[in-house]
Design an enzyme around this catalytic site. Structure first.
Site, PDB file in Angstrom:
ATOM      1  N   ARG A 108      26.097 102.122  51.075  1.00  0.00           N
ATOM      2  CA  ARG A 108      25.969 101.306  52.281  1.00  0.00           C
ATOM      3  C   ARG A 108      27.121 101.629  53.219  1.00  0.00           C
ATOM      4  NH1 ARG A 108      21.985  97.751  52.303  1.00  0.00           N
ATOM      5  NH2 ARG A 108      21.120  97.182  50.279  1.00  0.00           N
TER       6      ARG A 108
ATOM      7  N   ASN B  51      24.917 112.732  63.058  1.00  0.00           N
ATOM      8  CA  ASN B  51      25.860 113.002  64.143  1.00  0.00           C
ATOM      9  C   ASN B  51      26.461 114.373  63.862  1.00  0.00           C
ATOM     10  OD1 ASN B  51      25.442 110.508  65.366  1.00  0.00           O
ATOM     11  ND2 ASN B  51      27.058 109.518  64.190  1.00  0.00           N
TER      12      ASN B  51
ATOM     13  N   VAL C 117      33.407 111.955  60.207  1.00  0.00           N
ATOM     14  CA  VAL C 117      33.669 112.468  58.852  1.00  0.00           C
ATOM     15  C   VAL C 117      32.973 113.820  58.732  1.00  0.00           C
ATOM     16  CG1 VAL C 117      33.443 112.053  56.383  1.00  0.00           C
ATOM     17  CG2 VAL C 117      33.784 110.105  57.935  1.00  0.00           C
TER      18      VAL C 117
ATOM     19  N   HIS D  63      26.589 114.148  56.313  1.00  0.00           N
ATOM     20  CA  HIS D  63      25.961 112.909  55.851  1.00  0.00           C
ATOM     21  C   HIS D  63      24.902 112.507  56.851  1.00  0.00           C
ATOM     22  CE1 HIS D  63      29.306 111.939  58.508  1.00  0.00           C
ATOM     23  NE2 HIS D  63      28.601 110.884  58.891  1.00  0.00           N
TER      24      HIS D  63
ATOM     25  N   HIS E  65      22.770 109.190  58.428  1.00  0.00           N
ATOM     26  CA  HIS E  65      22.663 107.737  58.562  1.00  0.00           C
ATOM     27  C   HIS E  65      21.195 107.358  58.425  1.00  0.00           C
ATOM     28  CE1 HIS E  65      26.716 107.082  60.488  1.00  0.00           C
ATOM     29  NE2 HIS E  65      26.560 108.365  60.777  1.00  0.00           N
TER      30      HIS E  65
HETATM   31  P1  5GP Z   1      29.973 109.580  61.460  1.00  0.00           P
HETATM   32  O1  5GP Z   1      30.676 108.826  62.558  1.00  0.00           O
HETATM   33  O2  5GP Z   1      30.826 110.706  60.926  1.00  0.00           O
HETATM   34  O3  5GP Z   1      28.574 110.021  61.800  1.00  0.00           O
HETATM   35  O4  5GP Z   1      29.757 108.544  60.285  1.00  0.00           O
HETATM   36  C1  5GP Z   1      30.762 108.177  59.401  1.00  0.00           C
HETATM   37  C2  5GP Z   1      30.357 106.833  58.853  1.00  0.00           C
HETATM   38  O5  5GP Z   1      31.102 106.596  57.687  1.00  0.00           O
HETATM   39  C3  5GP Z   1      30.614 105.660  59.818  1.00  0.00           C
HETATM   40  O6  5GP Z   1      29.380 104.992  60.101  1.00  0.00           O
HETATM   41  C4  5GP Z   1      31.589 104.776  59.045  1.00  0.00           C
HETATM   42  O7  5GP Z   1      31.337 103.395  59.225  1.00  0.00           O
HETATM   43  C5  5GP Z   1      31.369 105.221  57.620  1.00  0.00           C
HETATM   44  N1  5GP Z   1      32.541 105.077  56.772  1.00  0.00           N
HETATM   45  C6  5GP Z   1      33.804 105.516  57.050  1.00  0.00           C
HETATM   46  N2  5GP Z   1      34.652 105.208  56.043  1.00  0.00           N
HETATM   47  C7  5GP Z   1      33.895 104.553  55.114  1.00  0.00           C
HETATM   48  C8  5GP Z   1      34.213 103.973  53.854  1.00  0.00           C
HETATM   49  O8  5GP Z   1      35.349 104.005  53.362  1.00  0.00           O
HETATM   50  N3  5GP Z   1      33.193 103.381  53.177  1.00  0.00           N
HETATM   51  C9  5GP Z   1      31.910 103.346  53.679  1.00  0.00           C
HETATM   52  N4  5GP Z   1      30.969 102.737  52.930  1.00  0.00           N
HETATM   53  N5  5GP Z   1      31.580 103.871  54.873  1.00  0.00           N
HETATM   54  C10 5GP Z   1      32.564 104.475  55.582  1.00  0.00           C
END
Ligand code: 5GP
Length: 130
Positions: free
Chosen positions: A35, A92, A101, A105, A107
């Site tokens: 999640r 993304n 990150v 990954h 979403h």
């Molecule tokens: P991005 O912005 O790279 O597409 O998505 C990274 C996602 O990782 C974000 O939606 C953020 O909320 C999630 N995220 C970052 N750190 C953590 C964490 O420590 N635990 C969890 N469960 N989600 C994380």
């Protein structure tokens, strides 16, 4: 195409190792689903390959398309388990698109069946519009 740089483990690798707590909802041989810590929809999951070799979906598609297919299958199963047969799948790709990150990954954004679709955010998972 972005390759991962540096030797530091990503936050997702640290979650997989159990170094950072998370709510794990599914694990297969090559993919895990957690999640999101900052949900943008009633169901907001992250589908993540166990390998951190690919920074984004373009690198993954070029390097291991079967693993990309495994991510899509895991997204479907995890969304169904969360009560949603229909879902949005968002990658993304690049900092300019909101990627924070650089361990690929997806979403999974969904509203469980029976929940008003109006509760889903219409924007990007980071809250910004494209
Ligand atoms: P991005 O912005 O790279 O597409 O998505 C990274 C996602 O990782 C974000 O939606 C953020 O909320 C999630 N995220 C970052 N750190 C953590 C964490 O420590 N635990 C969890 N469960 N989600 C994380």
């Amino acid at each position: 195409m972005t390759e991962r740089v540096g030797t530091e483990p990503s936050v997702f690798t640290r979650i997989l190792r159990g170094e950072i707590p998370s709510e794990m909802v599914l694990q297969t041989d090559d993919v895990f689903v957690i999640r999101d810590i900052a949900p943008q929809a009633p169901v907001h999951l992250l589908v993540i390959p166990k390998t951190d070799a690919y920074a984004d979906v373009t690198a993954l598609a070029a390097g291991d398309p079967k693993l990309l297919a495994s991510m899509v299958e895991a997204a479907k199963v995890a969304a169904q388990r969360a009560g949603a047969s229909d879902f949005r799948l968002i990658f993304n790709t690049g900092a300019g698109a909101g990627q924070t990150v650089f361990h690929v990954h997806a979403h999974v954004l969904a509203a469980p069946q029976g929940l008003d679709e109006g509760t889903m955010t219409g924007g990007m998972p980071d809250g910004e519009e494209a």
